[in-house]
Design an enzyme around this catalytic site. Structure first.
Site, PDB file in Angstrom:
ATOM      1  CB  VAL A  74      -0.945   0.002   1.229  1.00 19.86           C
ATOM      2  CG1 VAL A  74      -1.896   1.182   1.160  1.00 19.86           C
ATOM      3  CG2 VAL A  74      -1.719  -1.307   1.314  1.00 19.86           C
ATOM      4  CG  ASN A  98      -3.866  -3.035   8.103  1.00 21.26           C
ATOM      5  OD1 ASN A  98      -3.331  -4.101   7.808  1.00 21.26           O
ATOM      6  ND2 ASN A  98      -3.879  -1.990   7.282  1.00 21.26           N
ATOM      7  N   PRO A 167      -4.709  -8.195  -1.049  1.00 22.74           N
ATOM      8  CG  PRO A 167      -3.429 -10.134  -1.303  1.00 22.74           C
ATOM      9  CD  PRO A 167      -3.315  -8.660  -1.009  1.00 22.74           C
ATOM     10  CG  HIS A 197      -0.429 -17.057   5.349  1.00 28.19           C
ATOM     11  ND1 HIS A 197      -1.487 -16.982   4.474  1.00 28.19           N
ATOM     12  CD2 HIS A 197      -0.127 -15.768   5.663  1.00 28.19           C
ATOM     13  CE1 HIS A 197      -1.813 -15.717   4.264  1.00 28.19           C
ATOM     14  NE2 HIS A 197      -0.993 -14.954   4.962  1.00 28.19           N
TER      15      HIS A 197
END
Ligand code: HEM
Ligand SMILES: *[C@@H]1O[C@H](CO)[C@@H](O)[C@H](O)[C@H]1NC(C)=O
Ligand SMILES: *[C@@H]1O[C@H](CO)[C@@H](O)[C@H](O)[C@H]1NC(C)=O
Length: 329
Positions: A74, A98, A167, A197
């Site tokens: 971003v 966030n 995403p 992840h």
């Protein structure tokens, strides 16, 4: 006089190229060892503070890794994720993507305070994020790598930029590939970076549609391992009034490793966007390779993180060095 001038230039050029070689120039305009002469203790201050924070709360390592991703995607890696909302505008950090899931801002503030005491107006908040991500990656079991630095801090942070750039976990592989391609990241880099992840957690709300409302006829995503689905339903009841968290990868949630991919092979990817990397023929081969060749994945992960860390950076005289990471100067 002419000769003297000439040798002065020659010496200057020589010194410039030697220092360039020592601090290793990177095509993005960033350099490894950027603070060597202006704040030699900078990276050690960051490292020791992150080490302490992670030993107090191991979950912080995942926050810093995710923070780096959310900063870079971003408005580029410009520290915009750290800016607080103002009366006039809601900042990135307060977008639901966030807030409340992204934490660790207090540790960044501690690091910045120490750096301002040691070397005022020198180390950018954007570089602090890149260093904390590296230190978190290393504390999670990966090899050390050098972080090209010299990012400067942006002055704009808008919540509305977040959904346009990050995403969601409901994306298909096609959408994930397009999202990463817009940032100049390849399909392989997208699959490789998803290995992040392997650590950290997710709120139930990020995946409960897979458990209770998959489609009009089937409640539970049939690509989920049934035993795993049953366990997730226990941890995330449909009638829960709190948004619980569960590990993104269950086997070694504090170790950054390729077990994430091995779990995808067993239909135990938590987010729809995780599992689809294996169910889609486009990315299945990459997942298999990462599951088998852990060392190769780890090397690719390091390269991809360094690449991600160079996205749309501000360098030279652009932007500023914030005094306080939460507010523009
Ligand atoms: C491929 C597209 C990606 C999607 C759709 C995605 C989505 C998500 C979601 C939904 C969560 C859980 C948030 C929550 O509910 O608490 C999460 C967590 C996380 N993501 Fe991603 N992510 C992606 C890529 C990445 C990348 C590239 C990185 C870093 C390189 C990353 C690092 C993390 C980490 C470390 C966590 C755990 C955070 C924690 O424990 O606090 N993700 N991600
Ligand atoms: C729901 O998902 C199942 C399993 O993937 C599929 O067979 C079925 O066609 C889907 N139904 C609808 C209405 O999309
Ligand atoms: C930013 O907001 C946080 C939490 O709301 C607060 O603790 C911090 O002091 C703020 N920073 C600045 C510079 O105002």
């Amino acid at each position: 006089m002419g000769r003297l001038l000439f040798s002065c230039i020659a010496v200057t050029v020589l010194c410039a190229s030697v220092s360039m070689a020592l601090s290793s120039y990177h095509p993005s305009g960033l350099t490894v060892g950027f603070y060597q002469s202006t704040c030699p203790q900078a990276e050690e201050i960051v490292r020791s503070t992150v080490a302490k924070a992670v030993s107090d709360d191991p979950g912080v390592a995942a926050d810093f890794l995710r923070m780096h991703f959310h900063d870079c995607f971003v408005r580029g890696c410009d520290g915009s994720i750290l800016l607080n909302s103002t009366k006039k505008s809601t900042a990135e950090k307060d977008h639901p993507v966030n807030n409340p899931s992204l934490e660790g801002f207090d540790v960044i503030d501690q690091i910045k305070a120490k750096l301002e005491a040691a070397c005022p107006n020198t180390v950018s908040c954007a570089d602090i994020i890149a260093f904390t991500a590296r230190d978190s990656i290393v504390l999670s079991g990966m090899n050390h790598y050098d972080v090209p630095a010299g990012r400067r801090d942006g002055k704009i942070s808008r919540a509305s930029d977040v959904p346009k750039n990050l995403p969601p976990p409901t994306f298909t592989v096609k959408q994930l590939i397009a999202n990463f391609a817009r940032k100049g990241l390849s399909v392989d880099e997208m699959v490789t970076l998803s290995g992040a992840h392997s650590i950290g957690k997710s709120h139930c709300s990020s995946f409960t549609s897979r458990l209770y409302s998959f489609n009009n006829t089937v409640a539970t995503d049939p690509t989920l391992d049934p035993a795993y689905a049953a366990s997730l339903k226990q941890q995330c009841p449909s009638n829960a009034n709190t948004d619980n968290t569960v590990p993104l990868e269950t086997i070694s949630p504090l170790r950054l490793d390729n077990v994430y991919y091995k779990e995808l092979l067993r239909n135990r990817g938590l987010l729809a966007s995780d599992e689809r990397l294996f169910t889609s023929p486009v990315t299945k081969g990459l997942v298999l390779n990462n599951a088998i060749y852990g060392t190769v994945w780890a090397e690719k992960f390091t390269r991809a993180i360094i690449h991600m860390g160079t996205l749309d950076v501000l360098t030279g005289t652009k932007g500023e060095i914030r005094k306080n990471c939460g507010v523009v100067n």
